[in-house]
Every structure is written in structure tokens, then in C-alpha cells.
Scaffold this motif. Structure first.
Motif, PDB file in Angstrom:
ATOM      1  N   LYS A 181       0.514  -0.962   0.171  1.00 40.88           N
ATOM      2  CA  LYS A 181       0.184   0.106   0.066  1.00 40.88           C
ATOM      3  C   LYS A 181       0.988   1.268  -0.103  1.00 40.88           C
ATOM      4  O   LYS A 181       0.929   2.345   0.474  1.00 40.88           O
ATOM      5  CB  LYS A 181      -1.283   0.198   1.127  1.00 40.88           C
ATOM      6  CG  LYS A 181      -1.944  -1.049   0.731  1.00 40.88           C
ATOM      7  CD  LYS A 181      -3.491  -0.903   1.905  1.00 40.88           C
ATOM      8  CE  LYS A 181      -4.567  -1.291   1.833  1.00 40.88           C
ATOM      9  NZ  LYS A 181      -5.503  -0.878   3.286  1.00 40.88           N
ATOM     10  N   TYR A 182       1.748   1.207  -0.487  1.00 38.03           N
ATOM     11  CA  TYR A 182       2.858   2.618  -1.102  1.00 38.03           C
ATOM     12  C   TYR A 182       3.218   3.156   0.196  1.00 38.03           C
ATOM     13  O   TYR A 182       3.076   3.872   0.621  1.00 38.03           O
ATOM     14  CB  TYR A 182       2.290   3.490  -1.238  1.00 38.03           C
ATOM     15  CG  TYR A 182       1.848   2.949  -3.395  1.00 38.03           C
ATOM     16  CD1 TYR A 182       2.864   2.792  -4.011  1.00 38.03           C
ATOM     17  CD2 TYR A 182       0.569   2.161  -3.269  1.00 38.03           C
ATOM     18  CE1 TYR A 182       3.147   2.636  -5.481  1.00 38.03           C
ATOM     19  CE2 TYR A 182       0.714   2.014  -4.618  1.00 38.03           C
ATOM     20  CZ  TYR A 182       1.346   1.637  -6.360  1.00 38.03           C
ATOM     21  OH  TYR A 182       1.260   1.640  -6.974  1.00 38.03           O
ATOM     22  N   ASN A 183       4.105   1.886   1.503  1.00 37.33           N
ATOM     23  CA  ASN A 183       4.244   2.800   3.053  1.00 37.33           C
ATOM     24  C   ASN A 183       5.133   2.891   2.775  1.00 37.33           C
ATOM     25  O   ASN A 183       5.342   2.914   4.011  1.00 37.33           O
ATOM     26  CB  ASN A 183       3.125   2.315   3.800  1.00 37.33           C
ATOM     27  CG  ASN A 183       3.850   0.828   4.182  1.00 37.33           C
ATOM     28  OD1 ASN A 183       4.986   0.496   2.876  1.00 37.33           O
ATOM     29  ND2 ASN A 183       3.717  -0.328   4.578  1.00 37.33           N
ATOM     30  N   TYR A 184       6.099   2.938   1.721  1.00 35.35           N
ATOM     31  CA  TYR A 184       7.424   3.213   1.273  1.00 35.35           C
ATOM     32  C   TYR A 184       7.918   4.542   0.697  1.00 35.35           C
ATOM     33  O   TYR A 184       7.322   4.182  -0.667  1.00 35.35           O
ATOM     34  CB  TYR A 184       8.417   3.130   2.271  1.00 35.35           C
ATOM     35  CG  TYR A 184       8.399   1.392   0.915  1.00 35.35           C
ATOM     36  CD1 TYR A 184       9.349   1.594   0.447  1.00 35.35           C
ATOM     37  CD2 TYR A 184       8.012   0.520   0.970  1.00 35.35           C
ATOM     38  CE1 TYR A 184       9.575   0.509  -0.710  1.00 35.35           C
ATOM     39  CE2 TYR A 184       8.215  -0.687   0.139  1.00 35.35           C
ATOM     40  CZ  TYR A 184       8.321  -0.703  -0.515  1.00 35.35           C
ATOM     41  OH  TYR A 184       8.902  -1.651  -1.710  1.00 35.35           O
ATOM     42  N   ILE A 185       8.768   5.023   0.403  1.00 34.14           N
ATOM     43  CA  ILE A 185       9.956   5.645  -0.756  1.00 34.14           C
ATOM     44  C   ILE A 185      11.214   4.715  -0.881  1.00 34.14           C
ATOM     45  O   ILE A 185      11.519   3.908  -0.146  1.00 34.14           O
ATOM     46  CB  ILE A 185      10.421   6.993  -0.348  1.00 34.14           C
ATOM     47  CG1 ILE A 185       9.346   7.839   0.651  1.00 34.14           C
ATOM     48  CG2 ILE A 185      10.926   7.474  -1.343  1.00 34.14           C
ATOM     49  CD1 ILE A 185       8.340   8.493  -0.552  1.00 34.14           C
ATOM     50  N   PRO A 186      11.122   4.131  -2.206  1.00 31.45           N
ATOM     51  CA  PRO A 186      12.079   2.892  -2.528  1.00 31.45           C
ATOM     52  C   PRO A 186      13.465   3.713  -2.453  1.00 31.45           C
ATOM     53  O   PRO A 186      13.698   5.341  -2.874  1.00 31.45           O
ATOM     54  CB  PRO A 186      11.965   2.909  -4.161  1.00 31.45           C
ATOM     55  CG  PRO A 186      10.025   3.380  -4.208  1.00 31.45           C
ATOM     56  CD  PRO A 186       9.748   4.074  -3.589  1.00 31.45           C
ATOM     57  N   LYS A 187      14.671   3.055  -2.192  1.00 33.37           N
ATOM     58  CA  LYS A 187      15.669   3.822  -2.154  1.00 33.37           C
ATOM     59  C   LYS A 187      16.507   2.982  -2.478  1.00 33.37           C
ATOM     60  O   LYS A 187      16.584   1.239  -3.508  1.00 33.37           O
ATOM     61  CB  LYS A 187      15.780   3.393  -0.421  1.00 33.37           C
ATOM     62  CG  LYS A 187      15.279   4.438   0.226  1.00 33.37           C
ATOM     63  CD  LYS A 187      15.020   4.430   1.670  1.00 33.37           C
ATOM     64  CE  LYS A 187      14.312   5.081   2.022  1.00 33.37           C
ATOM     65  NZ  LYS A 187      13.262   4.340   2.274  1.00 33.37           N
ATOM     66  N   GLY A 188      18.081   3.022  -3.058  1.00 36.16           N
ATOM     67  CA  GLY A 188      19.087   2.567  -3.492  1.00 36.16           C
ATOM     68  C   GLY A 188      19.019   2.536  -4.809  1.00 36.16           C
ATOM     69  O   GLY A 188      19.269   1.475  -5.465  1.00 36.16           O
ATOM     70  N   TYR A 189      17.876   3.436  -5.570  1.00 40.28           N
ATOM     71  CA  TYR A 189      17.914   3.114  -6.780  1.00 40.28           C
ATOM     72  C   TYR A 189      19.351   3.407  -8.029  1.00 40.28           C
ATOM     73  O   TYR A 189      19.882   5.250  -7.194  1.00 40.28           O
ATOM     74  CB  TYR A 189      16.185   3.589  -7.255  1.00 40.28           C
ATOM     75  CG  TYR A 189      15.466   4.847  -6.827  1.00 40.28           C
ATOM     76  CD1 TYR A 189      16.315   6.174  -7.597  1.00 40.28           C
ATOM     77  CD2 TYR A 189      15.177   5.120  -5.824  1.00 40.28           C
ATOM     78  CE1 TYR A 189      15.776   7.286  -7.466  1.00 40.28           C
ATOM     79  CE2 TYR A 189      14.966   6.241  -5.215  1.00 40.28           C
ATOM     80  CZ  TYR A 189      15.571   7.115  -5.966  1.00 40.28           C
ATOM     81  OH  TYR A 189      15.392   8.408  -5.300  1.00 40.28           O
ATOM     82  N   LYS A 190      19.377   3.067  -8.900  1.00 38.36           N
ATOM     83  CA  LYS A 190      20.196   3.503 -10.201  1.00 38.36           C
ATOM     84  C   LYS A 190      18.953   4.414 -11.239  1.00 38.36           C
ATOM     85  O   LYS A 190      17.854   3.990 -11.915  1.00 38.36           O
ATOM     86  CB  LYS A 190      20.437   2.765 -10.768  1.00 38.36           C
ATOM     87  CG  LYS A 190      22.386   2.657  -9.646  1.00 38.36           C
ATOM     88  CD  LYS A 190      23.581   2.651 -10.653  1.00 38.36           C
ATOM     89  CE  LYS A 190      25.167   2.502  -9.755  1.00 38.36           C
ATOM     90  NZ  LYS A 190      24.688   2.522  -8.139  1.00 38.36           N
TER      91      LYS A 190
END
Ligand SMILES: *Cc1c(COP(=O)(O)O)cnc(C)c1O
Length: 354
Positions: A125-134
Motif C-alpha cells: 500500500k505504498y507505505n515507503y519510499i524506494p531507496k538505493g535505486y539507479k
């Protein structure tokens, strides 16, 4: 009855701004004419537009080389204007998917070219912000949403993008310090921290425009509005005027640094109670919690009715979560006083003490 307006948007504006705005509707500048019945090309309104622009530049420390525009069509029209103006013919853009608004932006971009999507927090349910992406180098731009109004998540850091950085800041612009020079294009519908619905703020780096090779319809071309200083056609005079008043209010308060601190205090107060009180539960990951939209659930559904009644009796308005996620959402935008947050916290304590 005094109301405490936790609405997500359109949302609370400072009382003194509303008072000044209503006065201007009847008699603007003591000229015995209404703000909304004078020519947008008359000096009094040209002054309003200039003032609004210069307040945006001052409050956000917008560097030289950027244009500030007041457009129409809401943030939603920006979803298509951004790819129209920035995506090359047969181009590619990268979008971070953080929920409803991001998905709408993605759908529009897909109609013009290839879209690479970063992150898929949909399963939770979209409860976080993606991280470590390129972010791929060979893309025309990277698009993100700084604050996810519906899910109560907020980007705390922005990536060093190898390509143009575009951000939908509709629900947290002017709430915290940002380094505008990091971004190539920022847009925000007015109705969540700046003014009434009806105008969209766009801050765009001039040099990025005119490079797509595509034919852009006149009204959808940022360059049209830059050339005509947001007066290509009749601008939304009332929303721009009220936005100007709100920005002046913010400046008088001490600017972004001051409001950021006040917003932090309000958010800390509410999240601390959510974490302390076993009858409530925050929905967003702690690191990604929004300081603007605080989303939470009541852990025992039998208490829902009582909580709702206590809120209603206290004059609390707009606490219902977005229809797509349910639960509760307390939107605590710039104009929300900490006293109103305290009243909500007191009710939560009352539930706990029963
Ligand atoms: C409200 C909102 C929008 C939509 O804004 P409109 O002005 O209604 O088109 C887009 N993005 C975000 C992050 C929002 O909060």
C-alpha cells in the motif's frame, strides 16, 4: 464553533489571509472595485502577479536562470505538460512510483514515449519510499513526487540525478527548505500549501526547454507562458492573489526555516502519540513519514465510532483517510496551528485512558 481543519486539499489557509482575500473581493486596494472584476492587464493586478512571483523566488531562494509560472489545469495537467516539454521524440523518462499521483503522471508520460519505473511499493500500500535505486543515464528526465498526500510518505532526500530532475511538490512545497538548484522543474497545485485551487505553480530552468523536437500545442508549451509572464491568456486572478497573500504571511512569519521547524513540531507531537498509544498505528515506514499528511489506523474497530464522535464534537474536520486507503489522515499543512494538533492528540489520549 471553532473548527480544526485537517482536510488534505483544498485545505486550511491562514485566517488573516482569508479575511484579506474576502475584503479584496469587495473592494481591492480601496479602489471601490473588486479584485475579480478588474483587468488582469491593469497595473494593480500586474503588481499582484509580480509580487507573487518575487515571493516565490525569495522564499525558495530560486537561482537565476529559472522562470516562475502560475498556470491552470492543476498539478494533473502538469502530468502531460512535463513529458510534452521534456521528453524527446522516441524518448525515455524514468518515474518513481510512489502511489496514486505518481501513477497518474506515469500514465500520461506513457502516451508519449517509453517510461522506466523505479520502485513498486504497491504490495505494501505504498507505505515507503524506494531507496538505493539507479537512474539510467540515457533518459530524458527523472520524475518523483516529494510528498505522497494519500499514503503519508515523504522523500527526505532527493537523488543526485544524472538526468533532468522533475518533482511534483504539490503537497509539501513551502513546508521545508529545498535546494531548487538541484531540480530542473518543480510543479505544485496551489490548494495544499499555497492558496485556493485554480492555479499551479511551476518553477522551470529555462535552458532545458525547446529541445524535444516535438510540436507542442501553444497552451501546453512552457515557453508560451514564460514569454508572456503567465499572462498568455487570462490568468486565474483570485487564486494567484490569495497565493500571494499566503506567501506574504509565510514571509512575515519568518520564512521557510521557521515554518519547517513549526511543521516538525506538529508532526513530532502527533507521531509520538500514535507510537505511544496502542489503539493507534501509523501506516508509513518511520523513515519515510510525511510531515504534512499523517496517516494512521485505529487498532480496535469497535472504538472507531467513539473516536469519530469525539473528533466531531471537538470541531475536527477532514480526518477521514483517502477513499482508496481508508483509516485516518491528519493533514497538518503550514497554516495548521499546533493547538489544533494538540486537540487531536488529547482525543487520542482520551481513547487510551478509557
Ligand atoms: C493533489 C495532488 C495532485 C493533483 O492536483 P490537482 O491540482 O487536483 O490536479 C497531484 N499531485 C499531488 C502530490 C497531489 O497531492
Amino acid at each position: 464553533m471553532k473548527k480544526h481543519n485537517f482536510s488534505a486539499g483544498p485545505c486550511i489557509l491562514p485566517q488573516e489571509v482569508l479575511r484579506q482575500a474576502s475584503k479584496a473581493v469587495l473592494n481591492f486596494n480601496n479602489d471601490d472595485l473588486s479584485l475579480i472584476e478588474i483587468s488582469h492587464r491593469s497595473q494593480p493586478f500586474v503588481d499582484v502577479m509580480e509580487k507573487a512571483k518575487s515571493l516565490v523566488k525569495e522564499l525558495l531562494a530560486v537561482p537565476d536562470g529559472y522562470s516562475v509560472l502560475f498556470l491552470q489545469g492543476g498539478a494533473s495537467l502538469e502530468f502531460i505538460m512535463v513529458p510534452l516539454n521534456l521528453m524527446k521524440e522516441k524518448g525515455k523518462a524514468v518515474y518513481m512510483n510512489t502511489g496514486t499521483w505518481a501513477k497518474k503522471a506515469i500514465a500520461e508520460a506513457k502516451s508519449l514515449g517509453e517510461v522506466v519505473i523505479i520502485g513498486d511499493p504497491s504490495k505494501t500500500k505504498y507505505n515507503y519510499i524506494p531507496k538505493g535505486y539507479k537512474i539510467p543515464h540515457d533518459s530524458d528526465y527523472f520524475h518523483c513526487t516529494s510528498n505522497n498526500t494519500i499514503y503519508g510518505t515523504q522523500m527526505k532526500i532527493f537523488p543526485d540525478s544524472p538526468t533532468l530532475l522533475v518533482c511534483d511538490m504539490s503537497s509539501d512545497i513551502f513546508s521545508r527548505e529545498i535546494d531548487v538548484s538541484k531540480f530542473d522543474l518543480i510543479y505544485a497545485g496551489a490548494q495544499k500549501n499555497m492558496g485556493p485551487a485554480g492555479t499551479t505553480l511551476v518553477i522551470v530552468k529555462d535552458e532545458i526547454l525547446g529541445k524535444t523536437g516535438r510540436n507542442i500545442p501553444t497552451m501546453l508549451n512552457y515557453q508560451t507562458h514564460i514569454n508572456k509572464e503567465s499572462m498568455f491568456n487570462t490568468p486565474p486572478v483570485f487564486p494567484i492573489y490569495v497565493s500571494m497573500l499566503t506567501l506574504q504571511w509565510l514571509k512575515d512569519l519568518g520564512g521557510i526555516k521557521t515554518i519547517e521547524q513549526l511543521n516538525q513540531e506538529k508532526a513530532d507531537l502527533l507521531y509520538a502519540e500514535i507510537d505511544r498509544n496502542s489503539f493507534f498505528k501509523g501506516t508509513a515506514h518511520k523513515d519515510d513519514r510525511s510531515n504534512m499528511n499523517v496517516c494512521f489506523l485505529i487498532t480496535d474497530s469497535r472504538l472507531e465510532k467513539e473516536f469519530n464522535t469525539l473528533c466531531m464534537n471537538a470541531g475536527i474536520n477532514g480526518l477521514k483517510g483517502h477513499r482508496s486507503v481508508g483509516g485516518y489522515r491528519a493533514s497538518i499543512y503550514n497554516a495548521m496551528p499546533i493547538e489544533s494538533v494538540q486537540i487531536l492528540v488529547n482525543i487520542m489520549k482520551q481513547i487510551d485512558e478509557k
